[in-house]
Scaffold this active site. Structure first.
Site, PDB file in Angstrom:
ATOM      1  N   LEU A  38       2.567   2.648   2.409  1.00 51.85           N
ATOM      2  CA  LEU A  38       2.150   3.403   3.594  1.00 51.85           C
ATOM      3  C   LEU A  38       3.315   3.998   4.384  1.00 51.85           C
ATOM      4  O   LEU A  38       3.090   4.825   5.257  1.00 51.85           O
ATOM      5  CB  LEU A  38       1.364   2.474   4.537  1.00 51.85           C
ATOM      6  CG  LEU A  38       0.044   1.927   3.994  1.00 51.85           C
ATOM      7  CD1 LEU A  38      -0.473   0.801   4.888  1.00 51.85           C
ATOM      8  CD2 LEU A  38      -0.993   3.037   3.904  1.00 51.85           C
ATOM      9  N   ASN A  42       9.264  -4.703  15.763  1.00 54.38           N
ATOM     10  CA  ASN A  42       8.654  -3.439  16.177  1.00 54.38           C
ATOM     11  C   ASN A  42       7.502  -3.628  17.159  1.00 54.38           C
ATOM     12  O   ASN A  42       6.762  -2.687  17.438  1.00 54.38           O
ATOM     13  CB  ASN A  42       8.139  -2.672  14.953  1.00 54.38           C
ATOM     14  CG  ASN A  42       9.168  -2.543  13.859  1.00 54.38           C
ATOM     15  OD1 ASN A  42       8.996  -3.077  12.771  1.00 54.38           O
ATOM     16  ND2 ASN A  42      10.260  -1.868  14.152  1.00 54.38           N
ATOM     17  N   ASP A  44      17.836  -1.624  12.766  1.00 51.90           N
ATOM     18  CA  ASP A  44      18.127  -3.009  12.356  1.00 51.90           C
ATOM     19  C   ASP A  44      18.258  -3.148  10.839  1.00 51.90           C
ATOM     20  O   ASP A  44      18.427  -4.246  10.324  1.00 51.90           O
ATOM     21  CB  ASP A  44      17.116  -4.010  12.950  1.00 51.90           C
ATOM     22  CG  ASP A  44      15.704  -3.886  12.389  1.00 51.90           C
ATOM     23  OD1 ASP A  44      15.469  -3.067  11.490  1.00 51.90           O
ATOM     24  OD2 ASP A  44      14.820  -4.641  12.866  1.00 51.90           O
ATOM     25  N   ASN A  92       7.939  -5.059   1.229  1.00 56.13           N
ATOM     26  CA  ASN A  92       7.413  -4.000   2.087  1.00 56.13           C
ATOM     27  C   ASN A  92       8.468  -3.520   3.091  1.00 56.13           C
ATOM     28  O   ASN A  92       8.150  -2.851   4.074  1.00 56.13           O
ATOM     29  CB  ASN A  92       6.165  -4.474   2.839  1.00 56.13           C
ATOM     30  CG  ASN A  92       4.899  -3.802   2.315  1.00 56.13           C
ATOM     31  OD1 ASN A  92       4.973  -2.734   1.714  1.00 56.13           O
ATOM     32  ND2 ASN A  92       3.763  -4.422   2.557  1.00 56.13           N
ATOM     33  N   ARG A 106      12.097   7.914  13.223  1.00 55.29           N
ATOM     34  CA  ARG A 106      10.924   7.420  13.949  1.00 55.29           C
ATOM     35  C   ARG A 106      11.122   7.306  15.455  1.00 55.29           C
ATOM     36  O   ARG A 106      10.181   7.419  16.215  1.00 55.29           O
ATOM     37  CB  ARG A 106      10.536   6.032  13.410  1.00 55.29           C
ATOM     38  CG  ARG A 106      10.173   6.004  11.936  1.00 55.29           C
ATOM     39  CD  ARG A 106       9.471   4.694  11.627  1.00 55.29           C
ATOM     40  NE  ARG A 106       9.431   4.361  10.207  1.00 55.29           N
ATOM     41  CZ  ARG A 106       8.802   3.292   9.728  1.00 55.29           C
ATOM     42  NH1 ARG A 106       8.198   2.446  10.561  1.00 55.29           N
ATOM     43  NH2 ARG A 106       8.796   3.025   8.436  1.00 55.29           N
ATOM     44  N   CYS A 132      13.459  -8.160  10.882  1.00 54.46           N
ATOM     45  CA  CYS A 132      12.191  -7.451  11.143  1.00 54.46           C
ATOM     46  C   CYS A 132      11.117  -8.419  11.594  1.00 54.46           C
ATOM     47  O   CYS A 132      10.217  -8.060  12.351  1.00 54.46           O
ATOM     48  CB  CYS A 132      11.660  -6.777   9.882  1.00 54.46           C
ATOM     49  SG  CYS A 132      12.761  -5.589   9.155  1.00 54.46           S
ATOM     50  N   ALA A 157       0.796  -1.225   0.000  1.00 51.29           N
ATOM     51  CA  ALA A 157       0.000   0.000   0.000  1.00 51.29           C
ATOM     52  C   ALA A 157       0.831   1.279   0.000  1.00 51.29           C
ATOM     53  O   ALA A 157       0.274   2.370  -0.057  1.00 51.29           O
ATOM     54  CB  ALA A 157      -0.940  -0.010   1.202  1.00 51.29           C
ATOM     55  N   HIS A 177      14.932   2.043  10.366  1.00 52.58           N
ATOM     56  CA  HIS A 177      15.132   1.437  11.685  1.00 52.58           C
ATOM     57  C   HIS A 177      16.607   1.079  11.797  1.00 52.58           C
ATOM     58  O   HIS A 177      17.249   0.752  10.796  1.00 52.58           O
ATOM     59  CB  HIS A 177      14.317   0.137  11.844  1.00 52.58           C
ATOM     60  CG  HIS A 177      12.844   0.324  11.994  1.00 52.58           C
ATOM     61  ND1 HIS A 177      11.936  -0.478  11.338  1.00 52.58           N
ATOM     62  CD2 HIS A 177      12.117   1.192  12.735  1.00 52.58           C
ATOM     63  CE1 HIS A 177      10.699  -0.111  11.675  1.00 52.58           C
ATOM     64  NE2 HIS A 177      10.783   0.904  12.512  1.00 52.58           N
ATOM     65  N   GLU A 229       9.793   2.515  18.267  1.00 54.70           N
ATOM     66  CA  GLU A 229       9.655   1.458  17.262  1.00 54.70           C
ATOM     67  C   GLU A 229      10.138   0.110  17.784  1.00 54.70           C
ATOM     68  O   GLU A 229      10.364  -0.822  17.018  1.00 54.70           O
ATOM     69  CB  GLU A 229      10.409   1.856  15.991  1.00 54.70           C
ATOM     70  CG  GLU A 229       9.927   3.170  15.378  1.00 54.70           C
ATOM     71  CD  GLU A 229       8.694   3.027  14.468  1.00 54.70           C
ATOM     72  OE1 GLU A 229       8.627   2.054  13.708  1.00 54.70           O
ATOM     73  OE2 GLU A 229       7.803   3.910  14.523  1.00 54.70           O
TER      74      GLU A 229
HETATM   75  N1  LIG Z   1      13.005  -2.898  10.188  1.00 53.08           N
HETATM   76  C1  LIG Z   1      12.058  -3.475  10.876  1.00 53.08           C
HETATM   77  N2  LIG Z   1      12.308  -3.910  12.058  1.00 53.08           N
HETATM   78  N3  LIG Z   1      10.800  -3.571  10.426  1.00 53.08           N
HETATM   79  C2  LIG Z   1      10.361  -3.334   9.111  1.00 53.08           C
HETATM   80  C3  LIG Z   1       8.985  -2.753   9.108  1.00 53.08           C
HETATM   81  C4  LIG Z   1       8.447  -2.525   7.725  1.00 53.08           C
HETATM   82  C5  LIG Z   1       7.160  -1.741   7.743  1.00 53.08           C
HETATM   83  N4  LIG Z   1       6.594  -1.694   6.408  1.00 53.08           N
HETATM   84  C6  LIG Z   1       5.320  -1.271   6.205  1.00 53.08           C
HETATM   85  O1  LIG Z   1       4.591  -0.963   7.113  1.00 53.08           O
HETATM   86  C7  LIG Z   1       4.858  -1.184   4.755  1.00 53.08           C
HETATM   87  C8  LIG Z   1       3.361  -1.339   4.608  1.00 53.08           C
HETATM   88  C9  LIG Z   1       2.878  -0.938   3.239  1.00 53.08           C
HETATM   89  O2  LIG Z   1       3.393   0.022   2.667  1.00 53.08           O
HETATM   90  O3  LIG Z   1       1.930  -1.601   2.718  1.00 53.08           O
HETATM   91  C10 LIG Z   1       7.409  -0.331   8.267  1.00 53.08           C
HETATM   92  O4  LIG Z   1       7.779   0.541   7.478  1.00 53.08           O
HETATM   93  O5  LIG Z   1       7.239  -0.116   9.473  1.00 53.08           O
END
Ligand SMILES: N=C(N)NCCC[C@H](NC(=O)CCC(=O)O)C(=O)O
Length: 441
Positions: A21, A110, A250, A359, A212, A365, A19, A248, A174
């Protein structure tokens, strides 16, 4: 005290889709509106869990959240029956339906920040749920994350689950993705390194993408988790790498015991941080990858540092990597040289996690590390621990309920809401979690 690192992996949910997002997470932006395959996403996640369990690592699972999140849509003014709420938001604001349908809770690095009992003042394991304040679709995860963690770690004499910090930017948190624990054996006190991107009180901000995690949040989490003050260190992530897609910590660093594997540009004032870590951690071994070998862009594209660095029984270490590392010649060459060099890493294990990677979610993650003593491990809800039977049961469950293709327009289908609830109701029985979802109340 004998202790283990137990990895709990988030299972991708039934509404996994792309999406766009997460501004600042370049994979999320790039793959907006691509067709996703939730069934494949879940199976890729299960295969990683099973392979690591088979290799002798202790492995648990954290179930997905109920999506679409009808209650948050009601809070935004969409009314009627649950089906009508979904139909109205789909017609008027499809991007909000996407946010309320995101399967983002799969990225459980997270979900919370964890403090093992060896580090805490009251000798319990502490988990503070992350508020994920920077992104609307993620901030709504916190209440159910708390319910799930309480169902997985029910014994309050051993585990303390804290609710998320206040939902304001000042306390943007986070979770474990910005936290590393360094030291010797897992059961010995370790040094907790909290990494933040923003300190509202003074320092300069990244220019392009949001930072973040705030220092104020990291400090509050350390307090809640009762981390012994002598075992605490706060460090700032380099704002220049946040601007290159490192949303992040990580994505640019991973630690295990005495080893910190990170990029040369990961932290502000990195040489001083390394000196401080060397002073405080017996046998500290930094492995800093120079830009001349792997650029930050390559690190972001391959998720080299979003690997899991795991200890094997003989004291050596294994890197669990996404397949993207193998197809990047510079990264793959570096990794193979790393195996030859004098350090504990002597094995690479590569997994296809492309559904999650698209994503911005790699191996690290997808997991939440929880260091547990033998007695604490026995107090975990045993139904969430991976074994042959659970793997087979969950694969059948995925086959039965998950779709193999999903786009944003499919989210309007009221059947998807019904399928999801039926599936999760069944899952809470399989995992013996009780009623953890709003729709079950
Ligand atoms: N690095 C770590 N620990 N986590 C990765 C999280 C990915 C997550 N992606 C999303 O939420 C994308 C959803 C979308 O665009 O459909 C985020 O950005 O928070």
């Amino acid at each position: 005290m004998n202790a283990w690192e137990v990895n709990f992996d988030g299972l991708p949910g039934l509404t996994h889709h792309y999406a766009g997002l997460s501004f600042g997470n370049e994979a999320s932006t790039r793959n907006q509106f691509q067709v996703s395959n939730p069934q494949r996403a879940a199976k890729q996640g299960l295969l990683k869990m099973k392979a690591l369990a088979d290799a002798g690592f202790k492995q648990g699972i954290i179930p997905p959240q109920a999506r679409p999140n009808v209650s948050v849509l009601r809070q935004l003014g969409f009314d009627g029956s649950d089906e009508q709420v979904v139909a109205k938001v789909a017609a008027q604001a499809p991007q909000l339906l996407s946010a309320a349908s995101s399967a983002s809770s799969m990225w459980v690095a997270n979900a919370a920040t964890v403090a093992p009992s060896a580090d805490t003042l009251d000798g319990r394991v502490h988990l503070t749920v992350a508020n994920l304040n920077n992104k609307f679709h993620r901030a709504t995860e916190a209440p159910t994350t708390e319910a799930l963690l309480r169902a997985i770690f029910p014994d309050e004499s051993r585990f303390a689950v804290h609710r998320a910090l206040p939902q304001v930017a000042m306390f943007g948190d986070e979770g474990a993705a910005n936290h590393n624990r360094l030291g010797g054996d897992y059961g010995q006190p370790g040094l907790q390194l909290f990494v933040y991107g923003r300190d509202e009180r003074q320092e300069t901000q990244p220019q392009r993408y949001p930072a973040r995690q705030t220092l104020a949040a990291s400090e509050a989490v350390a307090r809640l988790n009762q981390v012994n003050p002598s075992q605490l260190l706060f460090a700032r992530q380099n704002p220049a790498v946040i601007d290159q897609g490192v949303f992040h910590n990580d994505v640019i660093a991973v630690s295990n015991r005495q080893v910190l594997f990170c990029h040369q540009q990961a932290f502000v004032n990195q040489p001083a941080l390394m000196t401080e870590l060397a002073r405080r951690i017996p046998g500290f071994m930094p492995i800093e990858v120079p830009t001349a070998r792997v650029t930050v862009a390559d690190a972001v594209a391959t998720y080299l540092f979003n690997s899991q660095l795991l200890s094997t029984p003989d004291g050596s270490m294994l890197l669990v990597l996404p397949a993207e590392c193998e197809t990047n010649p510079r990264v793959w060459r570096y990794l193979n040289e790393l195996l030859e060099r004098d350090n504990p890493i002597n094995e690479l294990k590569v997994f296809d996690l492309r559904e999650s990677m698209a994503n911005g979610g790699g191996p690290a993650c997808l997991r939440l590390r929880v260091v547990l003593t033998d007695a604490e491990y026995r107090a975990v809800n045993p139904s969430v621990l991976m074994n042959d039977t659970l793997f087979a049961t969950l694969n059948d469950w995925v086959d039965r309920y998950y779709r193999d293709r999903l786009t944003q327009s499919d989210l309007a289908d009221p059947q998807l809401l019904r399928e999801g609830r039926e599936a999760l109701d069944r899952l809470t029985q399989i995992l013996q979690l009780g009623s953890v979802y709003d729709f079950q109340h």
